[in-house]
Design an enzyme around this catalytic site. Sequence first.
Site, short mmCIF file in Angstrom:
data_model
loop_
_atom_site.label_atom_id
_atom_site.label_comp_id
_atom_site.label_asym_id
_atom_site.label_seq_id
_atom_site.Cartn_x
_atom_site.Cartn_y
_atom_site.Cartn_z
N GLN A 90 0.87 -1.17 0.00
CA GLN A 90 0.00 0.00 0.00
C GLN A 90 0.91 1.23 0.00
O GLN A 90 1.46 1.60 1.02
CB GLN A 90 -0.92 -0.02 1.23
CG GLN A 90 -1.98 1.04 1.22
CD GLN A 90 -2.86 0.98 2.46
OE1 GLN A 90 -2.48 0.42 3.48
NE2 GLN A 90 -4.03 1.56 2.39
N VAL A 92 0.38 4.43 -0.39
CA VAL A 92 -0.12 5.57 0.38
C VAL A 92 -1.01 4.98 1.49
O VAL A 92 -1.98 4.29 1.18
CB VAL A 92 -0.91 6.56 -0.50
CG1 VAL A 92 -1.48 7.69 0.35
CG2 VAL A 92 -0.03 7.11 -1.61
N HIS A 96 -7.53 2.98 -0.45
CA HIS A 96 -7.83 3.31 -1.84
C HIS A 96 -8.10 2.02 -2.60
O HIS A 96 -7.44 1.01 -2.41
CB HIS A 96 -6.71 4.12 -2.52
CG HIS A 96 -5.35 3.52 -2.44
ND1 HIS A 96 -4.58 3.51 -1.28
CD2 HIS A 96 -4.59 2.93 -3.39
CE1 HIS A 96 -3.41 2.95 -1.54
NE2 HIS A 96 -3.40 2.57 -2.81
N HIS A 98 -8.39 0.32 -6.26
CA HIS A 98 -8.00 0.43 -7.67
C HIS A 98 -9.12 -0.11 -8.53
O HIS A 98 -9.64 -1.21 -8.27
CB HIS A 98 -6.75 -0.42 -7.96
CG HIS A 98 -5.53 0.04 -7.25
ND1 HIS A 98 -4.57 0.79 -7.87
CD2 HIS A 98 -5.10 -0.14 -5.97
CE1 HIS A 98 -3.60 1.06 -7.02
NE2 HIS A 98 -3.91 0.50 -5.85
#
Length: 139
Positions: A90, A92, A96, A98
């Site tokens: 990961q 960041v 999130h 994708h």
Amino acid sequence: MDCLFCAVVAGSAHAHRVLDDEVAVAFLDHRPLFPGHVLVVPRRHVETVTDLPPGDVGPFFTRVQRVTAAVERGMGAVGSFVAANNRISQSVPHLHVHVVPRNPKDGLRGFFWPRSRYASEAEAAEVTARLRAAIPEPD
């Protein structure tokens, strides 16, 4: 701001926004697997899917579903790949998802490496029991 995705949400970091509402922001990945590769992030800073408050799960994944449909339609893709890393790989530390457009023979391979089989039905049953025992109670 220490979190790049929080900066994107706040508007202080540039991103090509696909969706922006009270729940989530979706924007083009700056290093896409294919054109149309989008990241969907919750506005609230949480690091992993397990950190997402239960009341936010449905609304957030409704946005993921909408973006997935848009990626497929907008890019003329036959399908899509939808995935999230939790901590490992990961880049960041802000949840999130994708959303990657997919087409036959697009060359995307190796996302799940290496694949194998359970050695026996007993091993599969033991893993199943461990996972069932680890499922948290609903809030």
